[in-house]
Design a protein around this motif. Structure first.
Motif, PDB file in Angstrom:
ATOM      1  N   PRO A  70      22.523   0.613   3.579  1.00  0.00           N
ATOM      2  CA  PRO A  70      21.138   1.099   3.579  1.00  0.00           C
ATOM      3  C   PRO A  70      20.730   1.773   4.879  1.00  0.00           C
ATOM      4  CG  PRO A  70      21.258  -1.095   2.612  1.00  0.00           C
ATOM      5  CD  PRO A  70      22.616  -0.804   3.178  1.00  0.00           C
ATOM      6  N   ASP A  71      21.214   1.284   6.026  1.00  0.00           N
ATOM      7  CA  ASP A  71      20.809   1.901   7.293  1.00  0.00           C
ATOM      8  C   ASP A  71      21.379   3.297   7.440  1.00  0.00           C
ATOM      9  OD1 ASP A  71      23.276   1.421   9.631  1.00  0.00           O
ATOM     10  OD2 ASP A  71      23.373   0.328   7.747  1.00  0.00           O
ATOM     11  N   VAL A  72      22.584   3.538   6.897  1.00  0.00           N
ATOM     12  CA  VAL A  72      23.157   4.883   6.949  1.00  0.00           C
ATOM     13  C   VAL A  72      22.318   5.838   6.108  1.00  0.00           C
ATOM     14  CG1 VAL A  72      25.153   6.297   6.294  1.00  0.00           C
ATOM     15  CG2 VAL A  72      25.497   4.116   7.467  1.00  0.00           C
ATOM     16  N   VAL A  73      21.958   5.393   4.914  1.00  0.00           N
ATOM     17  CA  VAL A  73      21.122   6.222   4.039  1.00  0.00           C
ATOM     18  C   VAL A  73      19.784   6.506   4.705  1.00  0.00           C
ATOM     19  CG1 VAL A  73      19.899   6.280   1.830  1.00  0.00           C
ATOM     20  CG2 VAL A  73      22.261   5.442   1.932  1.00  0.00           C
ATOM     21  N   ALA A  74      19.194   5.496   5.351  1.00  0.00           N
ATOM     22  CA  ALA A  74      17.903   5.692   6.027  1.00  0.00           C
ATOM     23  C   ALA A  74      18.032   6.694   7.172  1.00  0.00           C
ATOM     24  CB  ALA A  74      17.381   4.351   6.534  1.00  0.00           C
ATOM     25  N   LYS A  75      19.121   6.610   7.934  1.00  0.00           N
ATOM     26  CA  LYS A  75      19.315   7.560   9.031  1.00  0.00           C
ATOM     27  C   LYS A  75      19.498   8.978   8.499  1.00  0.00           C
ATOM     28  CE  LYS A  75      21.247   4.208  12.275  1.00  0.00           C
ATOM     29  NZ  LYS A  75      22.434   3.687  12.946  1.00  0.00           N
ATOM     30  N   LEU A  76      20.219   9.107   7.411  1.00  0.00           N
ATOM     31  CA  LEU A  76      20.398  10.424   6.807  1.00  0.00           C
ATOM     32  C   LEU A  76      19.054  10.977   6.323  1.00  0.00           C
ATOM     33  CD1 LEU A  76      23.683   9.852   4.772  1.00  0.00           C
ATOM     34  CD2 LEU A  76      23.399  11.383   6.722  1.00  0.00           C
ATOM     35  N   GLU A  77      18.237  10.111   5.754  1.00  0.00           N
ATOM     36  CA  GLU A  77      16.916  10.546   5.294  1.00  0.00           C
ATOM     37  C   GLU A  77      16.088  11.065   6.464  1.00  0.00           C
ATOM     38  OE1 GLU A  77      15.593  10.763   2.356  1.00  0.00           O
ATOM     39  OE2 GLU A  77      16.876   9.599   1.021  1.00  0.00           O
ATOM     40  N   ARG A  78      16.093  10.348   7.567  1.00  0.00           N
ATOM     41  CA  ARG A  78      15.323  10.786   8.731  1.00  0.00           C
ATOM     42  C   ARG A  78      15.855  12.101   9.283  1.00  0.00           C
ATOM     43  NH1 ARG A  78      15.461   5.220  10.033  1.00  0.00           N
ATOM     44  NH2 ARG A  78      17.165   5.549  11.518  1.00  0.00           N
ATOM     45  N   THR A  79      17.186  12.210   9.357  1.00  0.00           N
ATOM     46  CA  THR A  79      17.787  13.445   9.844  1.00  0.00           C
ATOM     47  C   THR A  79      17.413  14.614   8.951  1.00  0.00           C
ATOM     48  OG1 THR A  79      19.645  12.257  10.822  1.00  0.00           O
ATOM     49  CG2 THR A  79      19.991  14.584  10.362  1.00  0.00           C
TER      50      THR A  79
END
Length: 469
Positions: free
Chosen positions: A439-448
């Motif tokens: 989930p944290d990878v997906v969240a970082k991708l969303e922010r990017t």
């Protein structure tokens, strides 16, 4: 004390009650495979009763996680018993060399429920990373077990050092003309030097599945052609407005493709490390039986670092024999910006720059200017930007000495044994496949994604951006 609501607890209990009983494997591969298939099918039915991933509540995500963990525990126990049998069956007693993707899909066909089928992976490729199934995690479990076993792991590593069918098909043309355009890479022979150029200009020469495929083919051609003594790796001139007209070595992983679900675990994360990067180190393996008396050992490679080497590009620089950087260039390895593991950099970076510097690069995204004192361990020579070509040519001339191949073979043997690499990649398969779907990878991708300029493809295009891994 539990913080779950009564409704979530009730739902969890319902999911638990629908799970089939865990299989009791008794040691026979065929019988245990049937038990696993039946259990995996039962777990899949429980998951199918839940809403689609994007529509699940927090409690339903927890339910799905428990079901998936139960299925994966069964797969792990099955492979603990039968990974060697599976591999021998799929390779006909290790007579055949099978590449990673072929092996994964052959395992899916022969052992239903163990790993995703070709159709399931194809369907996943049409979804953004946030909505994908976690089937690649099961592929990670499979390859972790295959690499962990010394005999299966060594055979798999050797298989991935064979030239690709595409390279063999193109070899007559390359020998005739000295140039092959592979789309995302171009390989050109000039005298005894083969120059491989990464051509993904609009995304700052970032890597994706297509780039990895093109680079492996290009490296194979350079290694297969006996007229080539030295390889050169560099990035093409960019088309991005901020860097228009300038070369760049590379910006790491293509975040656009990672966000949209087009970066694959097998064809990018594993193939990149076991394929073209390892071939840069060890060359090709044609006939393992002749290795002792006629060692191949590869050819020396020079890297031309123009402008920047970010993330995966710095990973590649670590394995090259000579690195020439322009005085305006920098290195960075911002692994935490995306939350994934920077390939085999965790294996190699510490011995090159030291543990403390490795942690500053990976954990804190520290940039290292080519002219700075810390860069001495990352590059061998720093010259003015317009002098890079000449310095690369001089380095290639030096590395063409006939004594170089034998010496580099011995250096690599002392630095990184097959056993060390195999053990690292076994654990990497587990960790990276899980990281890709965290989930944290997906969240970082969303922010990017939200912060990026329309049409851009790299955080490096923004001042102060995090870069690519």
């Amino acid at each position: 004390m539990s913080t779950r609501s009564p409704e979530a607890a009730q739902l969890s209990g319902a999911v638990d009650s629908r799970l089939p009983a865990p299989p009791s494997f008794r040691g026979g591969a065929a019988a245990d495979a049937r038990l696993l298939s039946s259990y995996a099918e039962g777990c899949a039915e429980v998951l199918a009763a839940l809403p689609p991933r994007a529509d699940r509540s927090a409690a339903e995500h927890g339910d799905a996680d428990r079901v998936e963990r139960a299925a994966r525990h069964a797969r792990h126990r099955f492979l603990t018993l039968h990974a060697g049998h599976l591999y021998d069956e799929l390779t006909e007693g290790r007579k055949h060399r099978i590449r990673l993707d072929e092996l994964a899909f052959a395992a899916a066909d022969a052992y239903p429920g163990l790993v995703p089928t070709r159709a399931q992976i194809s369907a996943d490729r049409k979804l953004p990373q946030a909505e994908k199934s976690d089937g690649e995690v099961d592929q990670g479990i499979l390859f972790a077990h295959l690499l962990d076993g010394r005999e299966t792991g060594e055979h798999l590593l050797r298989s991935m050092l064979a030239p690709t069918p595409r390279a063999l098909d193109l070899l007559p043309e390359f020998r005739r003309s000295g140039r092959v355009d592979l789309g995302r890479a171009v390989v050109r022979r000039d005298g005894f030097v083969a120059e491989v150029t990464i051509c993904n200009q609009d995304v700052l020469n970032a890597e994706d599945d297509a780039v990895v495929e093109a680079l492996e083919t290009a490296v194979d051609l350079a290694l297969l052609d006996d007229a080539v003594s030295v390889g050169v790796l560099r990035g093409s001139v960019l088309s991005h407005p901020r860097y228009s007209g300038r070369r760049a070595f590379g910006a790491g992983i293509n975040l656009t493709h990672l966000y949209t679900g087009q970066i694959s675990f097998v064809d990018f994360m594993l193939r990149r490390e076991l394929g073209y990067i390892r071939k840069l180190i060890h060359g090709l393996r044609h006939d393992p039986a002749d290795d002792l008396l006629h060692p191949r050992g590869g050819k020396p490679w020079v890297g031309a670092i123009d402008t920047f080497a970010i993330g995966g590009a710095t990973q590649v620089a670590l394995v090259l024999d000579r690195v020439v950087a322009g005085s305006d260039a920098y290195f960075s390895l911002p692994a935490l910006a995306e939350g994934i593991i920077p390939g085999a950099a965790n294996l190699r970076l510490g011995r090159v720059v030291g543990r403390r510097m490795a942690e500053r690069l990976i954990f804190f995204g520290e940039k290292v200017a080519a002219t700075g004192p810390e860069a001495r361990e990352l590059c061998d020579e720093v010259v003015a930007p317009d002098a890079v070509d000449g310095a690369v040519a001089a380095s290639a001339e030096r590395l063409a000495d006939p004594a170089v191949p034998a010496n580099r073979r011995m250096l690599h043997l002392a630095e990184e044994s097959d056993d060390l690499f195999r053990t690292y990649m076994s654990r990497y398969a587990l960790e990276q496949s899980a990281r890709m779907h965290s989930p944290d990878v997906v969240a970082k991708l969303e922010r990017t994604w939200m912060n990026r300029r329309p049409g851009g493809a790299s955080e490096t295009a923004r001042p102060g951006g995090a870069g690519k891994d």
